[in-house]
Design a protein around this motif. Structure first.
Motif: not given
Length: 362
Positions: A349-354, A206-207, A357-358, A328-336
């Protein structure tokens, strides 16, 4: 909230709204939220009592291409607290055997295309007690020797299953997944060695969906969009992540999975896809094919959510120009969680992260 609670919410509030559209037997089919939930309940009532599944103690595996059966079985089992191990149908037999043995999966749902593979590895899987084929047809119940084989359609339509699904002694009704329960056990693809095991609780799923929905919103995607998902399902977290986020947002999902460019373009035109989720290399291939086939005026794409590969500004501009869309460039990895923990915005001009949550350590 869990994925099950959202499914039940949509089925209650908008029962006749379209939940799924899929291409099968050379024709388009649609299922409402009410019908989709009914199918999930039927699978739960078929699997739970028949295979004596123990929620929070056992796992099942899915080795199927994306489709309604995959979604029904996943939601039926995870929604009841049974962990689900999704497997890429393209894996080699040694990889499948390792993951099934390591996860202790007690039931595998697959198709006839993998019957020979299951026949080969079944004797080496001590925890396996049943295999279900979604397209069993004339395949007999003893086709795997000591491991019983079941027909998915027959299980769902069994009178006892139908009776329980109607609410009488419902297994699904008495087994409800909680946020802390494991929903999925996802293995990395193992490109640098042995796959890494990543368990996901219901709360994790859900998160993850919440973060991914935010990424879509950051890209300007709304619940009126039609999201075509081309990354793979199975071991790779991409496909299921893109789908969960789109469903959380309330957008229409077109869960194509990888490859089959002819069908990808047909779906894009016929269904009026407005958002493309893809790797950069496949987005470029689609752009080239659209141009070569003269389909530019027939597509309705307006956004592209691209990830999983490195790509430069030159490639980005070419895809954007040829498809006429914002990227739009999306980012992530299985471990997170997986893809969806960060995304670029319209200013690029860069990534936005939440950060609720992290945390990022510099």
């Amino acid at each position: 909230m869990t994925i099950r609670s959202y499914l039940e919410k949509f089925a209650q509030e908008t029962p006749q709204a379209t939940a799924l559209r899929y291409f099968e037997a050379k024709d388009w089919h649609a299922r409402s939220w009410a019908d989709f939930l009914a199918g999930v309940r039927a699978v739960a009532e078929a699997y739970g009592p028949h295979f004596a599944l123990r929620p929070r103690a056992e796992n099942v595996a899915l080795m199927l291409p994306n489709g309604p059966e995959w979604m029904e079985a996943y939601l039926a089992c995870s929604g009841a607290g049974v962990g689900v191990v999704p497997l890429d149908p393209k894996l080699h037999s040694a990889e499948v055997e390792y993951i099934l043995k390591d996860s202790g999966a007690v039931v595998v749902t697959t198709d006839k295309a993998h019957l020979d593979l299951m026949r080969l590895i079944a004797p080496n899987l001590p925890d396996l007690r049943a295999v279900v084929l979604v397209d069993a047809g004339e395949v007999g119940p003893d086709a795997l020797g000591d491991v019983p084989l079941f027909d998915y359609v027959a299980l769902k339509s069994d009178p006892e299953t139908v009776r329980r699904a109607a609410g009488h002694e419902a297994w699904y009704g008495t087994h409800v997944a909680q946020e802390e329960d494991v929903a999925s056990i996802i293995y990395t693809s193992g490109t640098t060695g042995k796959p890494v095991i990543i368990p996901y609780t219901q709360k994790d799923v859900d998160d993850w969906a919440t973060q991914f929905a935010r990424c879509y919103a950051m890209a300007g995607v709304t619940n009126r969009d039609r999201v075509q998902i081309t990354p793979g399902y199975g071991l790779w977290t991409a496909g299921i992540g893109f789908q969960n986020g789109a469903e959380k947002l309330g957008a229409m999902v077109i869960p194509m999975g990888p490859g089959n460019t002819d069908k990808q373009l047909q779906m894009m035109v016929d269904l009026g896809s407005t958002v493309l989720c893809s790797t950069s290399s496949y987005a470029l291939l689609l752009a080239e094919e659209i141009e070569a086939r003269g389909l530019r005026d027939k597509i309705k794409l307006r956004k592209g959510v691209i990830g999983s590969e490195r790509w430069g500004e030159k490639m980005r501009k070419r895809i954007s120009d040829e498809l006429g869309i914002e990227l739009y460039d999306i980012y992530g990895l299985t471990e997170i969680y997986g893809p969806g923990i960060g995304i670029s915005c319209k200013y690029d001009c860069g990534m936005h992260y939440w950060d609720d949550y992290i945390y990022i350590e510099i």
